[in-house]
Design a protein around this motif. Structure first.
Motif, short mmCIF file in Angstrom:
data_model
loop_
_atom_site.label_atom_id
_atom_site.label_comp_id
_atom_site.label_asym_id
_atom_site.label_seq_id
_atom_site.Cartn_x
_atom_site.Cartn_y
_atom_site.Cartn_z
N VAL A 1 0.48 8.31 10.09
CA VAL A 1 1.21 8.82 8.93
C VAL A 1 2.35 7.86 8.58
N LEU A 2 3.07 7.38 9.58
CA LEU A 2 4.18 6.45 9.32
C LEU A 2 3.68 5.14 8.72
N ARG A 3 2.51 4.67 9.16
CA ARG A 3 1.96 3.43 8.61
C ARG A 3 1.59 3.63 7.14
N TYR A 4 1.00 4.78 6.80
CA TYR A 4 0.65 5.04 5.40
C TYR A 4 1.89 5.19 4.54
N LEU A 5 2.95 5.77 5.08
CA LEU A 5 4.19 5.92 4.33
C LEU A 5 4.76 4.55 3.99
N GLY A 6 4.77 3.62 4.94
CA GLY A 6 5.25 2.26 4.68
C GLY A 6 4.42 1.56 3.63
N GLY A 7 3.11 1.72 3.70
CA GLY A 7 2.23 1.12 2.70
C GLY A 7 2.46 1.71 1.32
N ALA A 8 2.77 2.98 1.26
CA ALA A 8 3.02 3.63 -0.03
C ALA A 8 4.28 3.07 -0.68
N LYS A 9 5.30 2.77 0.10
CA LYS A 9 6.52 2.20 -0.47
C LYS A 9 6.26 0.82 -1.03
N SER A 10 5.49 0.02 -0.33
CA SER A 10 5.15 -1.32 -0.83
C SER A 10 4.33 -1.22 -2.11
N ASP A 11 3.38 -0.29 -2.15
CA ASP A 11 2.57 -0.10 -3.35
C ASP A 11 3.43 0.35 -4.52
N THR A 12 4.40 1.23 -4.26
CA THR A 12 5.30 1.69 -5.31
C THR A 12 6.11 0.53 -5.86
N ALA A 13 6.59 -0.34 -4.98
CA ALA A 13 7.37 -1.51 -5.44
C ALA A 13 6.51 -2.41 -6.31
N ARG A 14 5.25 -2.62 -5.94
CA ARG A 14 4.35 -3.45 -6.75
C ARG A 14 4.16 -2.85 -8.14
N LEU A 15 3.96 -1.55 -8.19
CA LEU A 15 3.77 -0.88 -9.48
C LEU A 15 5.03 -0.96 -10.34
N GLN A 16 6.19 -0.78 -9.73
CA GLN A 16 7.43 -0.88 -10.49
C GLN A 16 7.66 -2.31 -10.99
N ILE A 17 7.30 -3.30 -10.21
CA ILE A 17 7.42 -4.69 -10.64
C ILE A 17 6.50 -4.95 -11.83
N GLU A 18 5.30 -4.38 -11.79
CA GLU A 18 4.38 -4.53 -12.93
C GLU A 18 4.97 -3.87 -14.18
N GLU A 19 5.56 -2.69 -14.03
CA GLU A 19 6.16 -2.00 -15.17
C GLU A 19 7.34 -2.81 -15.73
N LEU A 20 8.17 -3.32 -14.85
CA LEU A 20 9.29 -4.16 -15.31
C LEU A 20 8.78 -5.43 -15.98
N GLY A 21 7.71 -6.01 -15.45
CA GLY A 21 7.10 -7.20 -16.05
C GLY A 21 6.58 -6.91 -17.45
N ALA A 22 5.97 -5.74 -17.63
CA ALA A 22 5.49 -5.36 -18.97
C ALA A 22 6.67 -5.21 -19.93
N GLY A 23 7.77 -4.65 -19.46
CA GLY A 23 8.97 -4.53 -20.29
C GLY A 23 9.53 -5.90 -20.64
N LEU A 24 9.52 -6.81 -19.68
CA LEU A 24 9.99 -8.17 -19.94
C LEU A 24 9.11 -8.88 -20.98
N ASP A 25 7.80 -8.65 -20.90
CA ASP A 25 6.89 -9.26 -21.88
C ASP A 25 7.14 -8.71 -23.28
N LEU A 26 7.39 -7.41 -23.41
CA LEU A 26 7.72 -6.83 -24.72
C LEU A 26 9.03 -7.41 -25.25
#
Length: 150
Positions: A44-69
């Protein structure tokens, strides 16, 4: 008469017996629960850590889309001084700004509560956008690894 006495004795003997678990049965159940927790907990702890990394990747993509606009409308990416704040507030001297460029109209922090790092012009492209991970320091492995846009 004997039949009635036999029924009475059976009822009396069942009333004297108390139903429940013995101490050994309870200890066996506790040992089994402890073994399960020992096996499942780290997963469970390993999946929680992976979820935080995945969330950061998604937020970076969202910020990147905002930067492109932002780039499409203003003709340039925000410089390092303006930073990501240019996505939610119009920088001084920038025309054609039609923001905010993020849905929530606020800058998110990374899943570990730190600010996202932004540099423009970037060393790896037009801009560098990244999170320093759990340890908030460059480099690292596992959850402490940097999560980058390039």
């Amino acid at each position: 008469m004997e039949e009635v006495q036999g029924m009475t004795q059976r009822k009396t003997s069942s009333l004297n017996k108390k139903e429940g678990f013995t101490l050994i049965e309870l200890l066996v159940v506790l040992v089994i629960l402890g073994l399960l927790a020992g096996l499942v907990g780290p997963q469970v702890l390993r999946y929680l850590g992976g979820a935080k990394s995945d969330t950061a990747r998604l937020q970076i993509e969202e910020l990147g889309a905002g930067l492109d606009l932002y780039h499409l409308e203003t003709g340039r990416y925000p410089n390092t001084e303006e930073g990501l704040a240019a996505l939610v507030e119009q920088p001084v001297g920038v025309s054609n700004w039609n923001g905010p460029y993020l849905k929530k109209k606020t800058l998110p922090k990374d899943p570990w509560g730190n600010e996202y790092q932004y540099r423009s012009p970037g060393e790896n492209g037009m801009y560098d956008l990244y999170s320093l991970g759990q340890d908030n320091q460059e480099g690292g492995e596992g959850e402490a690894a940097d999560i980058v846009s390039w």
